[in-house]
Scaffold this active site. Structure first.
Site: not given
Length: 293
Positions: A153, A157
């Site tokens: 990600h 995040k």
């Protein structure tokens, strides 16, 4: 013939990147009316929103001024838990895409929905492809001994591993109740093929033992351990969301991968949940339930 009234939808976490996509999607849905954008960012510090909608920093104020049938939430776990009692008290059914909840917090969300006699919906991932990845991984799980999950990600995040990776691991473990083989220095791996086609262990000559490594120079290299499933999380710029499940057995591997390249990927699932939450009883968890999987 009279058409059904439009579903009135508020968005909580509207100042965030996914929240802004939700604003666009709801505003563009012919059967929905966008009622309010809600976030903690002060109006003086708020970058312009992508659609024309009333903005509030108070959930109760927003839903009192703009009655809503549903509230879509992409924020932070603590912010969601603070929002829920107020939203439910105003009659707004939650559609939650926020991740990072503990099992106890999910139970609390369900209890709040039951207390107000309103349906609610929560999903660790609203991407239809990710839901199918989870389903396919669960189908494959009984036939393999080793399993790894890698998720990647963007650097902003907040939780690692992702809620989607944990959801995949849970589904894989439910389909394969025995612990997966995991060759770490502290635990002997399981042996023996699984699945209906391999009920009896293969002869030792065909199944050499896999001893655990004697050294692990860098602790944690094998990743997080969920019932023998190794979970690895990577965070850096230039990525959005990627999940891969790899199964291993004698002489073969099976890899399943899903990639997202734009936050628009969540919107079909979000709109599906908004359309169906009014017919739910209590809290429903997982987009697969709405897809009939």
């Amino acid at each position: 013939m009279t058409s059904n009234p439009a579903i009135r939808v508020a968005v909580h976490g509207a100042a965030g990147r996914v929240g802004r996509e939700v604003l666009r999607a709801v505003a563009g849905a012919p059967d929905m009316t966008l009622t309010a954008a809600i976030d903690r960012v002060p109006p003086t510090e708020l970058a312009s929103l992508p659609v024309d909608v009333s903005y509030y920093t108070s959930v109760r104020e927003a839903l009192t001024a703009q009655p809503s049938d549903a509230i879509v939430d992409f924020s932070l776990a603590q912010a969601t838990l603070e929002m829920l009692p107020q939203a439910l008290a105003c009659g707004a059914r939650p559609v939650i895409g926020t991740t990072g909840f503990t099992p106890e917090q999910v139970e609390r969300i369900g209890a709040l929905c039951a207390e107000h006699n309103l349906g609610g919906f929560l999903a660790p991932n609203f991407t239809i492809g990710a839901v199918l990845l989870t389903k396919l991984a669960a189908i494959a799980a009984p036939y393999f001994e080793y399993a790894d999950i890698v998720e990647e990600h963007h650097e902003m995040k907040v939780d690692a591993p992702s809620g989607t990776a944990l959801g995949i691991a849970k589904a894989v473990h439910e389909a394969h109740p025995e612990r997966f083989a995991h060759n770490d220095p502290e635990r002997e791996p399981l042996t023996g093929a699984r699945g209906a086609a391999a009920a009896a262990p293969a002869p030792p000559a065909e199944r050499p033992p896999h001893p655990p490594p004697g050294r692990e120079p860098l602790t944690g290299t094998r990743g997080g351990d969920y019932e023998g499933i190794s979970i690895h999380a990577a965070r850096m710029p230039g990525r959005m969301a990627h999940h891969q499940v790899t199964f291993g057995g004698p002489g073969q591997t099976l890899s399943l991968r899903h990639d997202t390249t734009d936050r628009e990927c969540y919107m079909p699932g979000v709109l599906m949940a908004v359309r169906k939450v009014g017919g739910l009883t209590g809290l429903t968890v997982g987009l697969d339930k709405l897809m009939g999987l």
